[in-house]
Design a protein around this motif. Structure first.
Motif, mmCIF file in Angstrom:
data_model
loop_
_atom_site.group_PDB
_atom_site.id
_atom_site.type_symbol
_atom_site.label_atom_id
_atom_site.label_comp_id
_atom_site.label_asym_id
_atom_site.label_seq_id
_atom_site.Cartn_x
_atom_site.Cartn_y
_atom_site.Cartn_z
ATOM 1 N N THR A 61 26.980 -9.467 4.494
ATOM 2 C CA THR A 61 26.664 -10.459 5.532
ATOM 3 C C THR A 61 25.157 -10.620 5.672
ATOM 4 O OG1 THR A 61 28.711 -9.982 6.715
ATOM 5 C CG2 THR A 61 26.943 -11.037 7.965
ATOM 6 N N GLN A 64 23.755 -12.469 2.590
ATOM 7 C CA GLN A 64 24.047 -13.903 2.597
ATOM 8 C C GLN A 64 23.243 -14.633 3.671
ATOM 9 O OE1 GLN A 64 25.878 -15.516 0.232
ATOM 10 N NE2 GLN A 64 24.976 -17.304 1.222
ATOM 11 N N GLN A 65 23.059 -13.989 4.820
ATOM 12 C CA GLN A 65 22.248 -14.617 5.869
ATOM 13 C C GLN A 65 20.808 -14.793 5.416
ATOM 14 O OE1 GLN A 65 22.852 -12.169 9.347
ATOM 15 N NE2 GLN A 65 24.725 -13.240 9.914
ATOM 16 N N ILE A 67 19.853 -15.372 2.346
ATOM 17 C CA ILE A 67 19.863 -16.531 1.447
ATOM 18 C C ILE A 67 19.946 -17.818 2.256
ATOM 19 C CG2 ILE A 67 21.260 -17.772 -0.265
ATOM 20 C CD1 ILE A 67 21.888 -15.088 -1.539
ATOM 21 N N ASP A 68 20.845 -17.851 3.245
ATOM 22 C CA ASP A 68 21.014 -19.051 4.073
ATOM 23 C C ASP A 68 19.731 -19.421 4.804
ATOM 24 O OD1 ASP A 68 23.644 -19.051 3.245
ATOM 25 O OD2 ASP A 68 24.423 -18.183 5.114
ATOM 26 N N ARG A 69 18.956 -18.442 5.190
ATOM 27 C CA ARG A 69 17.696 -18.686 5.922
ATOM 28 C C ARG A 69 16.508 -18.906 5.001
ATOM 29 N NH1 ARG A 69 18.904 -13.859 10.217
ATOM 30 N NH2 ARG A 69 20.525 -14.975 11.356
ATOM 31 N N GLY A 70 16.708 -18.743 3.698
ATOM 32 C CA GLY A 70 15.633 -18.984 2.740
ATOM 33 C C GLY A 70 14.674 -17.824 2.560
ATOM 34 N N HIS A 71 15.069 -16.609 2.979
ATOM 35 C CA HIS A 71 14.175 -15.456 2.824
ATOM 36 C C HIS A 71 14.165 -14.918 1.396
ATOM 37 C CE1 HIS A 71 13.368 -15.322 7.068
ATOM 38 N NE2 HIS A 71 14.653 -15.217 7.361
ATOM 39 N N ASP A 73 16.427 -15.348 -2.753
ATOM 40 C CA ASP A 73 17.335 -16.159 -3.573
ATOM 41 C C ASP A 73 18.562 -15.386 -4.046
ATOM 42 O OD1 ASP A 73 15.579 -18.350 -3.460
ATOM 43 O OD2 ASP A 73 14.382 -17.465 -5.058
ATOM 44 N N THR A 90 16.904 -7.150 -2.622
ATOM 45 C CA THR A 90 16.689 -8.583 -2.795
ATOM 46 C C THR A 90 15.581 -8.836 -3.807
ATOM 47 O OG1 THR A 90 15.039 -8.785 -1.048
ATOM 48 C CG2 THR A 90 17.354 -8.972 -0.380
#
Length: 92
Positions: A61, A64-65, A67-71, A73, A90
């Motif tokens: 979780t 994925q969060q 990635i969703d926030r652009g921190h 790839d 990451t």
């Protein structure tokens, strides 16, 4: 998050209570394991350690969060040692 903070505080108290001589061997052994894991992650391009989690789903979780926030790839949840078993790695 609250459990994670509480665990860190209890771990710090335990290390302080044991004294530096008793804590030194325990700290030295995982460092060798960490450097090996870090070398494996660096080869894959996932060389930034973002934290440790109790569950795989918690690690996934958080990854994925990010990635969703652009921190970052890409992420990977690597199996670690008990009790904080899952390590989030990451690419940035």
């Amino acid at each position: 998050m609250r459990v994670r903070t509480m665990f860190c505080a209890l771990a710090a108290i335990a290390v302080t209570g044991l004294g530096m001589s008793a804590a030194a061997p325990a700290v030295a052994a995982p460092a060798a394991v960490s450097s090996h894991v870090s070398a494996v992650q660096a080869a894959d391009g996932l060389n930034v350690h973002r934290g440790k989690y109790f569950t795989l789903s918690g690690c996934q979780t958080a990854g994925q969060q990010g990635i969703d926030r652009g921190h970052w790839d890409a992420y990977q949840c690597a199996d670690g040692t008990w009790p904080l078993r899952w390590n989030l790695w990451t690419n940035r």
